[in-house]
Design a protein around this motif. Structure first.
Motif, PDB file in Angstrom:
ATOM      1  N   GLY A  22       0.806  -1.219   0.000  1.00 24.13           N
ATOM      2  CA  GLY A  22       0.000   0.000   0.000  1.00 24.13           C
ATOM      3  C   GLY A  22       0.834   1.262   0.000  1.00 24.13           C
ATOM      4  O   GLY A  22       0.398   2.302   0.482  1.00 24.13           O
ATOM      5  N   ASP A  23       2.037   1.201  -0.570  1.00 26.32           N
ATOM      6  CA  ASP A  23       2.973   2.321  -0.548  1.00 26.32           C
ATOM      7  C   ASP A  23       2.879   3.131  -1.843  1.00 26.32           C
ATOM      8  O   ASP A  23       3.608   2.898  -2.800  1.00 26.32           O
ATOM      9  N   ARG A  24       1.985   4.105  -1.847  1.00 26.47           N
ATOM     10  CA  ARG A  24       1.756   4.922  -3.035  1.00 26.47           C
ATOM     11  C   ARG A  24       2.996   5.717  -3.429  1.00 26.47           C
ATOM     12  O   ARG A  24       3.307   5.847  -4.609  1.00 26.47           O
ATOM     13  N   THR A  50      -5.279   3.932 -10.811  1.00 21.87           N
ATOM     14  CA  THR A  50      -4.575   3.368  -9.655  1.00 21.87           C
ATOM     15  C   THR A  50      -5.274   3.734  -8.353  1.00 21.87           C
ATOM     16  O   THR A  50      -5.335   2.913  -7.436  1.00 21.87           O
ATOM     17  N   ASP A  51      -5.820   4.949  -8.271  1.00 22.18           N
ATOM     18  CA  ASP A  51      -6.545   5.307  -7.057  1.00 22.18           C
ATOM     19  C   ASP A  51      -7.739   4.382  -6.855  1.00 22.18           C
ATOM     20  O   ASP A  51      -7.968   3.873  -5.750  1.00 22.18           O
ATOM     21  N   TRP A  55      -5.339   1.715  -4.740  1.00 18.76           N
ATOM     22  CA  TRP A  55      -5.211   2.349  -3.426  1.00 18.76           C
ATOM     23  C   TRP A  55      -6.502   2.354  -2.618  1.00 18.76           C
ATOM     24  O   TRP A  55      -6.510   1.875  -1.483  1.00 18.76           O
ATOM     25  N   SER A  56      -7.595   2.864  -3.148  1.00 16.99           N
ATOM     26  CA  SER A  56      -8.820   2.957  -2.343  1.00 16.99           C
ATOM     27  C   SER A  56      -9.515   1.605  -2.172  1.00 16.99           C
ATOM     28  O   SER A  56     -10.324   1.435  -1.263  1.00 16.99           O
ATOM     29  N   HIS A  58      -7.670  -1.320  -1.897  1.00 21.90           N
ATOM     30  CA  HIS A  58      -6.701  -2.223  -1.260  1.00 21.90           C
ATOM     31  C   HIS A  58      -6.270  -3.368  -2.171  1.00 21.90           C
ATOM     32  O   HIS A  58      -6.335  -4.539  -1.798  1.00 21.90           O
TER      33      HIS A  58
END
Length: 107
Positions: A22-24, A50-51, A55-56, A58
């Motif tokens: 989870g390292d953006r 990608t968001d 990321w959002s 998981h």
């Protein structure tokens, strides 16, 4: 499954590691300026995709196969939106090792 630390290409290995942790910031550091991506053959806005898809929701990658010197992967990809699916990923890298383009889609 191939453990992420055993992936052949160091940039692709770092990509998978960044997604799974989870390292953006680490993920974005791997991208060349102007990097692009496609999903199921259609160009997508990289930041928006990608968001939403990583990321959002998981996102997590479990690599089952690699080819093309580690720049092509078959992955069991999981996120909170779609659950788990078998996907293919392909990476194009610049001379400095950063990602200029990646593609993903159903495998």
């Amino acid at each position: 499954m191939i453990p992420q630390e055993k992936l052949t290409d160091p940039t692709v290995r770092a990509f998978v590691t960044a997604v799974n942790s989870g390292d953006r910031a680490a993920f974005e550091a791997l991208l060349a300026p102007g990097a692009t991506m496609a999903d199921d053959g259609s160009a997508r806005d990289l930041a928006d995709w990608t968001d939403r898809e990583i990321w959002s929701s998981h996102g997590r990658m479990s690599v089952t196969r690699e080819s093309a010197a580690g720049r092509a992967l078959t992955v069991d990809y999981r996120n909170d939106t779609y659950g788990e699916m078998r996907t293919a990923w392909r990476f194009d890298l610049a001379a400095d090792g950063r990602i200029t383009h990646f593609e993903t889609g159903q495998a």
